[in-house]
Enzyme design. Structure first.
Site, PDB file in Angstrom:
ATOM      1  N   ASP A  17      90.037   0.775  27.813  1.00  0.00           N
ATOM      2  CA  ASP A  17      88.782   0.034  27.686  1.00  0.00           C
ATOM      3  C   ASP A  17      87.668   0.827  28.357  1.00  0.00           C
ATOM      4  O   ASP A  17      87.912   1.569  29.317  1.00  0.00           O
ATOM      5  CB  ASP A  17      88.892  -1.337  28.354  1.00  0.00           C
ATOM      6  CG  ASP A  17      89.856  -2.255  27.624  1.00  0.00           C
ATOM      7  OD1 ASP A  17      89.915  -2.182  26.382  1.00  0.00           O
ATOM      8  OD2 ASP A  17      90.551  -3.042  28.283  1.00  0.00           O
ATOM      9  N   ASP A  48      88.430  -4.361  20.433  1.00  0.00           N
ATOM     10  CA  ASP A  48      88.170  -5.728  20.914  1.00  0.00           C
ATOM     11  C   ASP A  48      86.910  -6.297  20.261  1.00  0.00           C
ATOM     12  O   ASP A  48      86.872  -7.459  19.856  1.00  0.00           O
ATOM     13  CB  ASP A  48      87.980  -5.735  22.440  1.00  0.00           C
ATOM     14  CG  ASP A  48      89.216  -5.292  23.195  1.00  0.00           C
ATOM     15  OD1 ASP A  48      90.320  -5.485  22.679  1.00  0.00           O
ATOM     16  OD2 ASP A  48      89.059  -4.753  24.303  1.00  0.00           O
TER      17      ASP A  48
END
Length: 201
Positions: free
Chosen positions: A132, A166
């Site tokens: 991420d 995401d």
């Protein structure tokens, strides 16, 4: 019919490719916890890895990690089947594209959790960590003391660190929820009658 499949699957493939390019770049050029600010304190790349679900949420333990990865694979098979079904039955193009986004996001994170452990030599298959990097703490402050549970504590909005996969999943789900009346509009079949302008032979 082949043309109907081209746009959604090319869109999904493009998102997966860009997602992986960003993740590989981050791994090669940043160290864990490093930040590169592009919107001052309100937007930055913040390199982190997580063992679990979207936006850094986790399911604990090795068994939890394995179960989550296998669940993702099963879910992606289901989403892929749903996408083909929607295209075959000529559902709303917007719905088809949103499901393609969800498929791309799920596949993007599956690549990390399935193969990154082996590729980067830190874990076995199905035990990789999801990379991420996008962090947008748009609002920061402190809850008033009278607020139950969180009174006096600091808050950050938006706190989760996420990746392109995401974001694709979130956009797909939100757009489906917002447009469900349009996407799932029920069309009543026209009943033929002697007064109809067009009469089938």
């Amino acid at each position: 019919m082949k043309a109907a499949y081209t746009k959604p699957f090319l869109t999904a493939a493009f998102i997966i490719l860009v997602d992986q390019i960003i993740k590989i770049w981050v791994r090669k050029h940043m160290f864990l916890g490093e930040e590169i600010r592009f919107l001052g304190n309100r937007g930055m790349l913040h390199y982190t890895e997580n063992n679990g679900m979207a936006f850094g949420m986790e399911l604990g333990g090795e068994l939890g990690k394995l179960a989550l990865t296998l669940f993702r694979i099963v879910a992606v098979c289901g989403i892929g089947y749903a996408l083909v079904f929607l295209i075959k039955h000529k559902y709303h193009r917007g719905l088809i594209m949103m499901v393609a986004l969800i498929l791309a996001g799920a596949l993007g994170n599956i690549i990390d959790s399935t193969f990154y452990g082996i590729i980067y030599h830190y874990a076995g298959v199905f035990h990789g960590r999801v990379v991420d990097m996008f962090y947008f703490p748009l609002l920061t402050g402190q809850f008033p003391n009278w607020v139950p549970l969180w009174g006096g504590e600091e808050y950050i909005f938006f706190r989760p660190v996420f990746n392109l996969a995401d974001a694709a999943i979130s956009i797909g789900v939100i757009m489906i929820l917002l447009n469900q009346k349009r996407y799932f509009k029920h069309e009543e079949p026209e009943v033929s009658s002697p007064n109809s302008e067009m009469v089938e032979e």
